[in-house]
Write a protein that holds these residues in place. Sequence first.
Motif, PDB file in Angstrom:
ATOM      1  N   VAL A  99       3.791   0.464   2.387  1.00 49.52           N
ATOM      2  CA  VAL A  99       3.613  -0.312   3.619  1.00 49.52           C
ATOM      3  C   VAL A  99       3.169  -1.709   3.217  1.00 49.52           C
ATOM      4  N   ARG A 100       3.827  -2.712   3.745  1.00 53.43           N
ATOM      5  CA  ARG A 100       3.413  -4.087   3.501  1.00 53.43           C
ATOM      6  C   ARG A 100       2.287  -4.402   4.477  1.00 53.43           C
ATOM      7  N   TYR A 101       1.114  -4.769   3.931  1.00 55.86           N
ATOM      8  CA  TYR A 101      -0.099  -4.881   4.742  1.00 55.86           C
ATOM      9  C   TYR A 101      -0.744  -6.242   4.570  1.00 55.86           C
ATOM     10  N   ALA A 102      -1.118  -6.844   5.708  1.00 57.33           N
ATOM     11  CA  ALA A 102      -1.889  -8.082   5.722  1.00 57.33           C
ATOM     12  C   ALA A 102      -3.210  -7.809   6.414  1.00 57.33           C
ATOM     13  N   GLY A 103      -4.321  -8.029   5.719  1.00 57.71           N
ATOM     14  CA  GLY A 103      -5.633  -7.710   6.262  1.00 57.71           C
ATOM     15  C   GLY A 103      -6.178  -8.747   7.216  1.00 57.71           C
ATOM     16  N   ASN A 104      -5.445  -9.823   7.430  1.00 54.36           N
ATOM     17  CA  ASN A 104      -5.858 -10.869   8.356  1.00 54.36           C
ATOM     18  C   ASN A 104      -4.596 -11.433   9.008  1.00 54.36           C
ATOM     19  N   HIS A 105      -4.644 -12.670   9.469  1.00 51.34           N
ATOM     20  CA  HIS A 105      -3.445 -13.294  10.006  1.00 51.34           C
ATOM     21  C   HIS A 105      -2.418 -13.474   8.888  1.00 51.34           C
ATOM     22  N   VAL A 133       0.857  -1.179   0.000  1.00 51.17           N
ATOM     23  CA  VAL A 133       0.000   0.000   0.000  1.00 51.17           C
ATOM     24  C   VAL A 133       0.901   1.239   0.000  1.00 51.17           C
ATOM     25  N   PRO A 134       0.738   2.177  -0.962  1.00 55.02           N
ATOM     26  CA  PRO A 134       1.554   3.394  -0.925  1.00 55.02           C
ATOM     27  C   PRO A 134       1.448   4.088   0.424  1.00 55.02           C
ATOM     28  N   LEU A 135       2.560   4.619   0.905  1.00 54.18           N
ATOM     29  CA  LEU A 135       2.588   5.209   2.239  1.00 54.18           C
ATOM     30  C   LEU A 135       1.557   6.316   2.397  1.00 54.18           C
ATOM     31  N   ASP A 136       1.385   7.152   1.390  1.00 56.45           N
ATOM     32  CA  ASP A 136       0.409   8.235   1.494  1.00 56.45           C
ATOM     33  C   ASP A 136      -1.001   7.702   1.714  1.00 56.45           C
ATOM     34  N   GLU A 137      -1.347   6.589   1.069  1.00 58.43           N
ATOM     35  CA  GLU A 137      -2.665   5.974   1.282  1.00 58.43           C
ATOM     36  C   GLU A 137      -2.735   5.298   2.649  1.00 58.43           C
ATOM     37  N   ALA A 138      -1.625   4.709   3.069  1.00 62.57           N
ATOM     38  CA  ALA A 138      -1.613   3.981   4.337  1.00 62.57           C
ATOM     39  C   ALA A 138      -1.756   4.913   5.532  1.00 62.57           C
ATOM     40  N   ARG A 139      -1.279   6.156   5.405  1.00 56.94           N
ATOM     41  CA  ARG A 139      -1.393   7.093   6.527  1.00 56.94           C
ATOM     42  C   ARG A 139      -2.834   7.217   7.000  1.00 56.94           C
ATOM     43  N   GLU A 140      -3.753   7.360   6.059  1.00 59.52           N
ATOM     44  CA  GLU A 140      -5.159   7.511   6.426  1.00 59.52           C
ATOM     45  C   GLU A 140      -5.880   6.173   6.457  1.00 59.52           C
ATOM     46  N   GLY A 141      -5.674   5.369   5.422  1.00 57.63           N
ATOM     47  CA  GLY A 141      -6.412   4.126   5.303  1.00 57.63           C
ATOM     48  C   GLY A 141      -6.101   3.120   6.394  1.00 57.63           C
ATOM     49  N   LEU A 142      -4.870   3.104   6.882  1.00 61.28           N
ATOM     50  CA  LEU A 142      -4.468   2.191   7.952  1.00 61.28           C
ATOM     51  C   LEU A 142      -4.328   2.905   9.292  1.00 61.28           C
ATOM     52  N   ASP A 143      -4.720   4.175   9.333  1.00 54.91           N
ATOM     53  CA  ASP A 143      -4.743   4.954  10.573  1.00 54.91           C
ATOM     54  C   ASP A 143      -3.340   5.126  11.162  1.00 54.91           C
ATOM     55  N   LEU A 144      -2.352   5.248  10.289  1.00 56.68           N
ATOM     56  CA  LEU A 144      -0.975   5.328  10.776  1.00 56.68           C
ATOM     57  C   LEU A 144      -0.679   6.606  11.538  1.00 56.68           C
ATOM     58  N   ASP A 145      -1.175   7.747  11.045  1.00 57.07           N
ATOM     59  CA  ASP A 145      -0.880   9.006  11.724  1.00 57.07           C
ATOM     60  C   ASP A 145      -1.404   8.997  13.158  1.00 57.07           C
TER      61      ASP A 145
END
Length: 220
Positions: free
Chosen positions: A44-50, A8-20
């Motif tokens: 960001v390397r992202y896993a939506g489950n286990h 996931v691009p970092l700019d998208e991950a900031r909001e989408g993954l609640d990083l900030d």
Amino acid sequence: MAFGFISVPLDEAREGLDLDAHFGDRTTLDDIVIASPRPSLLVVRYAGNHAVSAGDLDMDGMVAASVAGIVVDGDLELFGAIVSRRAGARPGFLWVRGSLHCRAVAVGAMDLVVDRNVTADLVVATGEEGFLHIGGDVHAGRMIVDDGAVATVAGEVLARRGWNGSAQARVALRQSRWLDEVKPELRAEFFRGGSVACTTGEGGLVQVLLAGRDVLRPEP
């Protein structure tokens, strides 16, 4: 080899993954962007489950490879160790929203948050530049917190051996320090003038513990 991850691009991950919101007043993300040779390509390397992964996670090499960090929504089962030990490196971060199961954790300058429990043979946090927060319990053969490490375990520390030598840590372990725990006959190898000469890096105390070398005295 890793299973269940997407980039996931970092700019998208900031909001989408609640990083900030997750990092709050910690500047980890800003530091990673500054350190990256290609900031616009950070993901960001992202896993939506286990998630399951084989081999060690070298957190020190991630930013150079345009990976800001890893987020796992569930549990992470790692058949290896999480390592951050190179002086001067800007490591990636790891956020596990479930529990973490691995061989070992060696936190230097990295940001590591586990919302639930950690199970590992060895957990070590050293140095003031990193951040370790475990929201549940720690089940470990040995846990060591020293060298001014910023660390918190909200649950119980169920470790057979280990100590806390950092005033910046909230970890329920007996108070001690590296100097008192290394075997007397080996102290000249790791200490200079009563202070630690090499905790991290090749040949350092953390590295030799990860390699299974017997350098610590029997614990009380």
